[in-house]
Design an enzyme around this catalytic site. Sequence first.
Site, PDB file in Angstrom:
ATOM      1  N   ASP A  26       0.821  -1.206   0.000  1.00 42.17           N
ATOM      2  CA  ASP A  26       0.000   0.000   0.000  1.00 42.17           C
ATOM      3  C   ASP A  26       0.855   1.256   0.000  1.00 42.17           C
ATOM      4  OD1 ASP A  26      -2.575  -0.698  -0.343  1.00 42.17           O
ATOM      5  OD2 ASP A  26      -3.190  -0.499   1.752  1.00 42.17           O
ATOM      6  N   ASP A  68     -10.763  -7.008  10.991  1.00 41.76           N
ATOM      7  CA  ASP A  68     -10.716  -8.408  11.400  1.00 41.76           C
ATOM      8  C   ASP A  68     -11.898  -8.743  12.304  1.00 41.76           C
ATOM      9  OD1 ASP A  68      -9.609  -6.620  13.165  1.00 41.76           O
ATOM     10  OD2 ASP A  68      -7.874  -7.852  13.670  1.00 41.76           O
TER      11      ASP A  68
HETATM   12  O1  LIG Z   1      -3.831   1.282   4.603  1.00 42.03           O
HETATM   13  C1  LIG Z   1      -3.329   0.305   5.136  1.00 42.03           C
HETATM   14  C2  LIG Z   1      -3.055   0.236   6.520  1.00 42.03           C
HETATM   15  C3  LIG Z   1      -2.463  -0.903   7.037  1.00 42.03           C
HETATM   16  N1  LIG Z   1      -2.140  -1.952   6.227  1.00 42.03           N
HETATM   17  C4  LIG Z   1      -1.486  -3.160   6.794  1.00 42.03           C
HETATM   18  O2  LIG Z   1      -2.317  -3.730   7.769  1.00 42.03           O
HETATM   19  C5  LIG Z   1      -1.536  -4.395   8.742  1.00 42.03           C
HETATM   20  C6  LIG Z   1      -1.962  -4.015  10.138  1.00 42.03           C
HETATM   21  O3  LIG Z   1      -1.722  -2.658  10.352  1.00 42.03           O
HETATM   22  P1  LIG Z   1      -0.929  -2.124  11.638  1.00 42.03           P
HETATM   23  O4  LIG Z   1      -0.811  -0.662  11.494  1.00 42.03           O
HETATM   24  O5  LIG Z   1       0.287  -2.940  11.865  1.00 42.03           O
HETATM   25  O6  LIG Z   1      -2.026  -2.412  12.745  1.00 42.03           O
HETATM   26  P2  LIG Z   1      -1.938  -3.282  14.070  1.00 42.03           P
HETATM   27  O7  LIG Z   1      -2.745  -2.567  15.089  1.00 42.03           O
HETATM   28  O8  LIG Z   1      -0.576  -3.667  14.422  1.00 42.03           O
HETATM   29  O9  LIG Z   1      -2.739  -4.585  13.576  1.00 42.03           O
HETATM   30  C7  LIG Z   1      -3.703  -5.271  14.321  1.00 42.03           C
HETATM   31  O10 LIG Z   1      -4.990  -4.668  14.179  1.00 42.03           O
HETATM   32  C8  LIG Z   1      -5.494  -4.583  12.843  1.00 42.03           C
HETATM   33  C9  LIG Z   1      -6.856  -3.921  12.869  1.00 42.03           C
HETATM   34  O11 LIG Z   1      -7.728  -4.575  13.711  1.00 42.03           O
HETATM   35  C10 LIG Z   1      -5.541  -5.988  12.200  1.00 42.03           C
HETATM   36  O12 LIG Z   1      -5.875  -5.865  10.855  1.00 42.03           O
HETATM   37  C11 LIG Z   1      -4.174  -6.643  12.291  1.00 42.03           C
HETATM   38  O13 LIG Z   1      -4.221  -7.948  11.752  1.00 42.03           O
HETATM   39  C12 LIG Z   1      -3.749  -6.694  13.748  1.00 42.03           C
HETATM   40  O14 LIG Z   1      -2.459  -7.284  13.847  1.00 42.03           O
HETATM   41  C13 LIG Z   1      -0.070  -4.035   8.456  1.00 42.03           C
HETATM   42  O15 LIG Z   1       0.551  -5.138   7.813  1.00 42.03           O
HETATM   43  C14 LIG Z   1      -0.190  -2.858   7.513  1.00 42.03           C
HETATM   44  O16 LIG Z   1       0.880  -2.820   6.616  1.00 42.03           O
HETATM   45  C15 LIG Z   1      -2.421  -1.893   4.870  1.00 42.03           C
HETATM   46  O17 LIG Z   1      -2.124  -2.837   4.138  1.00 42.03           O
HETATM   47  N2  LIG Z   1      -3.003  -0.770   4.355  1.00 42.03           N
END
Ligand SMILES: O=c1ccn([C@@H]2O[C@H](COP(=O)(O)OP(=O)(O)O[C@H]3O[C@H](CO)[C@@H](O)[C@H](O)[C@H]3O)[C@@H](O)[C@H]2O)c(=O)[nH]1
Length: 467
Positions: A145, A358
């Site tokens: 992204d 999720d």
């Molecule tokens: O516009 C976006 C924003 C994020 N991501 C990806 O989404 C994932 C999760 O994003 P992150 O910012 O790391 O969020 P976290 O809070 O760490 O993630 C937790 O919370 C998210 C929302 O509930 C879930 O999707 C994830 O699986 C869970 O690990 C990462 O791989 C990002 O690269 C994208 O692909 N596009």
Amino acid sequence: MGLQMNSTSHPLHLCHLNKSTLIINRLYTLFHSIAITILIFYRISSILTLLHSKNQPLIPHLLIFISELTLSFIWFLSQSFLWRPITRTVVPERLPEDDQLPPIDVFICTADPRAEPPLGVMNTVISAMALNYPAEKLSVYLSDDGGCTVTLEAMREALKFAKMWVPFCNKYGVKTVCPEAYFTKGEVEDEVTLDSHEFGDDKHRIKEEYELFAQKVTLMSESESCISNKDHSAVVEVMVDKGMHDQRKMPLLVYVSREKRPCHPHHFKAGSLNVLLRVSSLISNSPYILGLDCDMYCNDKNSAREAMCFHLDPKLSSSLAFVQFPQTFHNISKHDIYESQLRCTFKVGFRYFSVTEDFFTSIHMHSKHWLSVYHMPSRPSFMGSCTTNLNDLLIQGTRWTAGLIEVALSKFSPLIYGPSRMPILQSFCYAWLAFFPMTCISLWIIATVPLLSLLNHITIYPKVRNK
Ligand SMILES: O=c1ccn([C@@H]2O[C@H](COP(=O)(O)OP(=O)(O)O[C@H]3O[C@H](CO)[C@@H](O)[C@H](O)[C@H]3O)[C@@H](O)[C@H]2O)c(=O)[nH]1
Ligand SMILES: [Mn+2]
């Protein structure tokens, strides 16, 4: 033979009810409920007395009472997690032969090359390519992204390194298939042929290759061009190496960067997962998907097979939506959010309504009577990184809170939407998560009001010697 062994006398997985834990949990629920009931009774009677005597202001009492009720309610919902504790075990040895296993697509998402360094992302990609699964049935997709050319270039390098790494892992049965983790931890349990010279030489050689690869990617990441691009057309690259046909078979590797324009909503991770669904449907179209964040690597090469023990169970298969693994963090321990392995049908996409896609997507699947399995093997299957500074923690907390409250206060609120569509305990579990952010208000009141009351000679709690 594989089919014969799948019969009910040789199940692929077992589910054991922990009776002693069940009794302890329910006794705890009972005693705690009695204590809460007594507290509520005390509050009601003291507020009634106050109404008559009017010798103290009512507001602090009411605030504390409402907070206690809220916390008790959320505590009550949380008991549904403890109600029926089970342990699951899998028997991957009973899976059908490799040629009968279904294909799997691995979806990895990355969004920002500055916050998520390409070397870490590549480690996730490489670890997924080294999963213990027939190579021709495994396709790894990376959604970028950030639309960053450095990530694409790093992925080409990753493929070159994976062509050495995957055969090395296969040859020596390496369990820690993420190179960075393997070389920093250097786990002895992996080194089955510890005393063999050949292994020593191979390990030394592959370590040098990894260091070269890591150096190259790190250098690229430090360049000026390593930034997110939010205005670009779509890029899809199916990575096929010219020398591939004379090499050992490798999983398919695909880079996807969806079109992004400033004026178009992109729906964050759910949006990119749906793009991966669309792209993969034209390339590999596997019936099973393993979803990973880019800051999360495969820590056990057998996890895909373990998930298949549930998906291929004839009794469970037709209604099983996903197998969920706990996510363990390698940078800080003991915290549990989940990453899921999802099996999607054509009708199911990732839902956009809430930023906690999720949570919202799984509510939807469960409400349509799909089942899920929570599998927690003793060796963590996936390791992730959690936020390590206050700023990131606050941003993440705000995002989760906003996403959960959004669902809690909508028509999908688990307590309204859930009970008629899913088992009551399951809707309580969802409700607990959805309402959990509300505890902060209650905790804030309980942390401040009693102190202020003390300073103003208002008795919120009974004195010990009071009858
Ligand atoms: O516009 C976006 C924003 C994020 N991501 C990806 O989404 C994932 C999760 O994003 P992150 O910012 O790391 O969020 P976290 O809070 O760490 O993630 C937790 O919370 C998210 C929302 O509930 C879930 O999707 C994830 O699986 C869970 O690990 C990462 O791989 C990002 O690269 C994208 O692909 N596009
Ligand atoms: Mn993350």
